[in-house]
Design a protein around this motif. Structure first.
Motif, PDB file in Angstrom:
ATOM      1  N   ARG A   9     -60.082  40.418 -19.316  1.00 36.48           N
ATOM      2  CA  ARG A   9     -61.210  40.898 -20.202  1.00 36.48           C
ATOM      3  C   ARG A   9     -60.819  40.336 -21.604  1.00 36.48           C
ATOM      4  NH1 ARG A   9     -63.042  44.519 -16.055  1.00 36.48           N
ATOM      5  NH2 ARG A   9     -62.833  44.856 -14.299  1.00 36.48           N
ATOM      6  N   GLY A  10     -59.361  39.868 -21.803  1.00 38.79           N
ATOM      7  CA  GLY A  10     -59.174  40.045 -23.419  1.00 38.79           C
ATOM      8  C   GLY A  10     -59.244  41.791 -24.251  1.00 38.79           C
ATOM      9  N   CYS A  11     -58.121  42.591 -24.593  1.00 32.96           N
ATOM     10  CA  CYS A  11     -58.331  43.620 -25.453  1.00 32.96           C
ATOM     11  C   CYS A  11     -57.260  42.767 -26.019  1.00 32.96           C
ATOM     12  CB  CYS A  11     -58.673  44.191 -24.476  1.00 32.96           C
ATOM     13  SG  CYS A  11     -57.460  44.460 -23.096  1.00 32.96           S
ATOM     14  N   HIS A  12     -57.078  44.662 -27.222  1.00 37.26           N
ATOM     15  CA  HIS A  12     -55.745  44.560 -27.748  1.00 37.26           C
ATOM     16  C   HIS A  12     -55.566  45.882 -26.920  1.00 37.26           C
ATOM     17  CE1 HIS A  12     -54.166  47.032 -31.471  1.00 37.26           C
ATOM     18  NE2 HIS A  12     -53.289  46.557 -30.765  1.00 37.26           N
ATOM     19  N   ILE A  13     -54.255  45.976 -26.314  1.00 40.79           N
ATOM     20  CA  ILE A  13     -53.545  47.388 -25.928  1.00 40.79           C
ATOM     21  C   ILE A  13     -52.208  47.525 -26.582  1.00 40.79           C
ATOM     22  CG2 ILE A  13     -52.507  47.816 -23.503  1.00 40.79           C
ATOM     23  CD1 ILE A  13     -53.994  45.669 -22.697  1.00 40.79           C
ATOM     24  N   ALA A  14     -52.221  48.771 -26.720  1.00 35.82           N
ATOM     25  CA  ALA A  14     -50.794  49.034 -27.322  1.00 35.82           C
ATOM     26  C   ALA A  14     -50.405  50.536 -26.101  1.00 35.82           C
ATOM     27  CB  ALA A  14     -51.414  50.390 -28.343  1.00 35.82           C
ATOM     28  N   THR A  15     -49.075  50.153 -26.457  1.00 35.15           N
ATOM     29  CA  THR A  15     -47.841  51.382 -25.371  1.00 35.15           C
ATOM     30  C   THR A  15     -47.272  52.265 -25.876  1.00 35.15           C
ATOM     31  OG1 THR A  15     -45.796  49.935 -24.581  1.00 35.15           O
ATOM     32  CG2 THR A  15     -48.576  49.397 -24.131  1.00 35.15           C
ATOM     33  N   ALA A  16     -46.972  52.926 -25.560  1.00 30.43           N
ATOM     34  CA  ALA A  16     -45.658  53.297 -25.953  1.00 30.43           C
ATOM     35  C   ALA A  16     -44.615  54.394 -24.422  1.00 30.43           C
ATOM     36  CB  ALA A  16     -46.197  55.066 -26.547  1.00 30.43           C
ATOM     37  N   GLU A  17     -43.796  53.756 -24.684  1.00 25.90           N
ATOM     38  CA  GLU A  17     -42.698  53.380 -23.182  1.00 25.90           C
ATOM     39  C   GLU A  17     -41.338  54.445 -23.670  1.00 25.90           C
ATOM     40  OE1 GLU A  17     -43.290  50.058 -20.669  1.00 25.90           O
ATOM     41  OE2 GLU A  17     -44.649  49.091 -22.358  1.00 25.90           O
ATOM     42  N   ALA A  18     -40.859  54.837 -22.301  1.00 29.46           N
ATOM     43  CA  ALA A  18     -39.169  54.959 -23.022  1.00 29.46           C
ATOM     44  C   ALA A  18     -38.519  54.916 -21.450  1.00 29.46           C
ATOM     45  CB  ALA A  18     -39.595  56.512 -23.089  1.00 29.46           C
ATOM     46  N   PRO A  19     -38.234  53.871 -21.712  1.00 28.96           N
ATOM     47  CA  PRO A  19     -38.034  52.757 -22.284  1.00 28.96           C
ATOM     48  C   PRO A  19     -38.813  52.087 -21.662  1.00 28.96           C
ATOM     49  CG  PRO A  19     -35.719  52.083 -20.503  1.00 28.96           C
ATOM     50  CD  PRO A  19     -36.672  53.347 -19.830  1.00 28.96           C
ATOM     51  N   ILE A  20     -39.009  50.712 -22.612  1.00 29.76           N
ATOM     52  CA  ILE A  20     -40.105  49.308 -22.282  1.00 29.76           C
ATOM     53  C   ILE A  20     -39.630  49.106 -21.359  1.00 29.76           C
ATOM     54  CG2 ILE A  20     -41.083  46.953 -22.924  1.00 29.76           C
ATOM     55  CD1 ILE A  20     -41.251  47.812 -25.980  1.00 29.76           C
ATOM     56  N   GLU A  21     -40.493  48.897 -20.003  1.00 34.24           N
ATOM     57  CA  GLU A  21     -40.442  48.481 -19.290  1.00 34.24           C
ATOM     58  C   GLU A  21     -40.633  46.836 -18.584  1.00 34.24           C
ATOM     59  OE1 GLU A  21     -40.121  50.704 -15.579  1.00 34.24           O
ATOM     60  OE2 GLU A  21     -40.315  52.860 -16.361  1.00 34.24           O
ATOM     61  N   PHE A  22     -41.500  46.872 -17.718  1.00 39.90           N
ATOM     62  CA  PHE A  22     -42.861  45.730 -17.991  1.00 39.90           C
ATOM     63  C   PHE A  22     -42.854  44.638 -19.596  1.00 39.90           C
ATOM     64  CE2 PHE A  22     -43.128  47.676 -13.884  1.00 39.90           C
ATOM     65  CZ  PHE A  22     -42.362  46.293 -12.829  1.00 39.90           C
ATOM     66  N   VAL A  23     -42.207  43.566 -19.565  1.00 38.65           N
ATOM     67  CA  VAL A  23     -42.801  42.575 -20.870  1.00 38.65           C
ATOM     68  C   VAL A  23     -44.276  41.676 -20.626  1.00 38.65           C
ATOM     69  CG1 VAL A  23     -40.811  43.141 -21.740  1.00 38.65           C
ATOM     70  CG2 VAL A  23     -40.519  40.856 -20.079  1.00 38.65           C
ATOM     71  N   TYR A  24     -44.808  40.969 -21.007  1.00 38.05           N
ATOM     72  CA  TYR A  24     -45.728  40.468 -20.511  1.00 38.05           C
ATOM     73  C   TYR A  24     -45.420  39.319 -21.278  1.00 38.05           C
ATOM     74  CZ  TYR A  24     -47.397  44.527 -19.265  1.00 38.05           C
ATOM     75  OH  TYR A  24     -46.960  46.136 -18.956  1.00 38.05           O
ATOM     76  N   ASP A  25     -44.707  38.744 -21.279  1.00 29.64           N
ATOM     77  CA  ASP A  25     -44.043  37.049 -22.855  1.00 29.64           C
ATOM     78  C   ASP A  25     -45.131  35.967 -21.819  1.00 29.64           C
ATOM     79  OD1 ASP A  25     -42.518  39.458 -23.564  1.00 29.64           O
ATOM     80  OD2 ASP A  25     -41.034  37.615 -23.368  1.00 29.64           O
ATOM     81  N   LYS A  26     -45.042  36.103 -20.211  1.00 29.82           N
ATOM     82  CA  LYS A  26     -45.910  35.372 -19.446  1.00 29.82           C
ATOM     83  C   LYS A  26     -46.900  35.078 -18.507  1.00 29.82           C
ATOM     84  CE  LYS A  26     -41.357  33.789 -17.811  1.00 29.82           C
ATOM     85  NZ  LYS A  26     -39.877  33.846 -17.320  1.00 29.82           N
ATOM     86  N   VAL A  27     -47.499  36.029 -19.309  1.00 28.00           N
ATOM     87  CA  VAL A  27     -49.384  36.563 -18.897  1.00 28.00           C
ATOM     88  C   VAL A  27     -49.678  35.892 -19.678  1.00 28.00           C
ATOM     89  CG1 VAL A  27     -50.642  38.740 -18.709  1.00 28.00           C
ATOM     90  CG2 VAL A  27     -48.709  39.179 -18.123  1.00 28.00           C
TER      91      VAL A  27
END
Length: 372
Positions: free
Chosen positions: A177-195
């Motif tokens: 879809r392509g969009c701007h996503i902002a997250t707040a996590e505790a802690p950051i778990e999944f990362v999206y470097d390879k997406v």
């Protein structure tokens, strides 16, 4: 199906960071999802839906304290022993520049051999978020997870796969879809470097309390950053819930998690975070913002090869909202239960399907059926 055998760990004379990393690599490669370190007990790992002992030597309190200090801040063990729990992500190299093992770490005080003992649980996080197709969702539910605005809530106990499901949804949004996503996590778990984001999607992740003091304050800041989608790690207090609903009212799609025992009780439980005089209004605003509610639990597969999700879910379309708004919010759990049964999307229906397919045992099916 071949079931992996969990190896027995050869305990070092003393556990330090290097020996812990080696232990974690071995266990995770064998399929362990969680590793438990407590004083006066060998290392334990969660595999195929149960805890198994994998070490031979009991850990000492000072060893666990040293491990925590090595993988977190230098004085973390003193903080935890004094009652300040720590939650953070930990990464281990797998031998090359691109491969890594990520774990979510929870460290808290405990009593085993003394008053200042420490307990550590490390939970594995896949290097890349799963695809939505791999989640096995019904088509009607999968389609409803991508509203233009409004709230999507995933409920369940700790360790029930809430974050995993949400990461699959965010991956789908980025890839297709392509969009701007902002997250707040505790802690950051999944990362999206390879997406793959098709050069149109971007995700910016923030961590509580490293980047923001609280989830509620994080939502305030995110709304100034023109996101299309926000992820709020957990909606558990009035400020966070109110700001997340406000985001939905101002044209954003919001995703969050809550700790409840079923779809029916979720809105009421969230409304109870507000002072008494504000609860009626809070419940009404939550219902107006709600698009989808999912409750999930993970059960051990009948053949012992892993775990299977059991879900109940409800899409809050106009008919559902009209029905609920005609009732007092104190009755919503009962009305929602009737809607779930009528639509075949209750936990009992899903458990019956899993049992009929041989995925779960009769005992587990009956436990869900009896608790409904």
């Amino acid at each position: 199906m071949t079931v992996p055998v969990l190896p027995e760990i050869r305990d070092p004379v003393r556990y330090d960071r290097d020996s812990l990393d080696s232990c974690l690599r071995t266990l995770v490669s064998s399929g362990a999802s969680d590793v438990l370190l407590v004083p006066e007990s060998p290392v334990r790992a969660y595999l195929r839906g149960r805890w198994e002992t994998v070490g031979t030597r009991s850990l000492k309190t000072h060893e666990i304290a040293d491990i925590l200090n090595a993988i977190d801040m230098g004085n973390s063990s003193s903080m935890v022993a004094a009652g300040q729990a720590r939650n953070f992500a930990y990464e281990i190299s797998l031998g090359d520049r691109t491969s890594r093992l990520r774990l979510r770490v929870n460290a808290s005080g405990a009593r085993r051999s003394g008053n200042r003992d420490i307990k550590i649980v490390l939970r594995t996080i896949p290097d890349t978020p799963p695809t939505l197709d791999s989640m096995g969702l019904p088509q009607e539910l999968a389609v409803a997870l991508f509203p233009l605005d409004g709230l999507v809530c995933v409920a369940g106990a700790t360790g029930s796969g809430k974050s995993t499901l949400l990461s699959a949804i965010l991956r789908e949004r980025l890839e297709r879809r392509g969009c701007h996503i902002a997250t707040a996590e505790a802690p950051i778990e999944f990362v999206y470097d390879k997406v793959e984001t098709r050069n149109t999607g971007i995700i910016v992740q923030s961590e509580i309390p490293t980047h923001h003091p609280s989830f509620g304050k994080a939502v305030e800041e995110m709304l100034r950053q023109k996101p299309d989608v926000i992820l709020v790690g957990e909606a558990r207090d009035a400020e966070t819930i109110a700001n997340t609903v406000l985001a939905c009212q101002t044209g954003h799609a919001a995703y969050t998690t809550v700790h409840t025992n079923g779809v029916g009780e979720t809105i009421g439980r969230m409304a109870e975070a507000f002072p008494g005089p504000e609860r009626d209004a809070a419940a009404s605003k939550l219902l107006a913002a709600m698009r989808v509610l999912i409750h999930q639990r993970l059960l051990r597969k009948a053949d012992g090869s892993g775990r299977v999700p059991i879900r109940e879910w409800l899409v809050f379309d106009r008919e559902v909202k009209r029905t609920l708004f005609s009732e007092s919010w104190s009755r919503w759990p009962f009305v929602i239960g009737e809607l779930l049964d009528a639509r075949g999307s209750s936990a009992v229906h899903d458990a019956r399907r899993a049992f009929s397919s041989g995925l779960i045992t009769k005992d587990d099916f009956q436990a869900i059926e009896g608790g409904a």
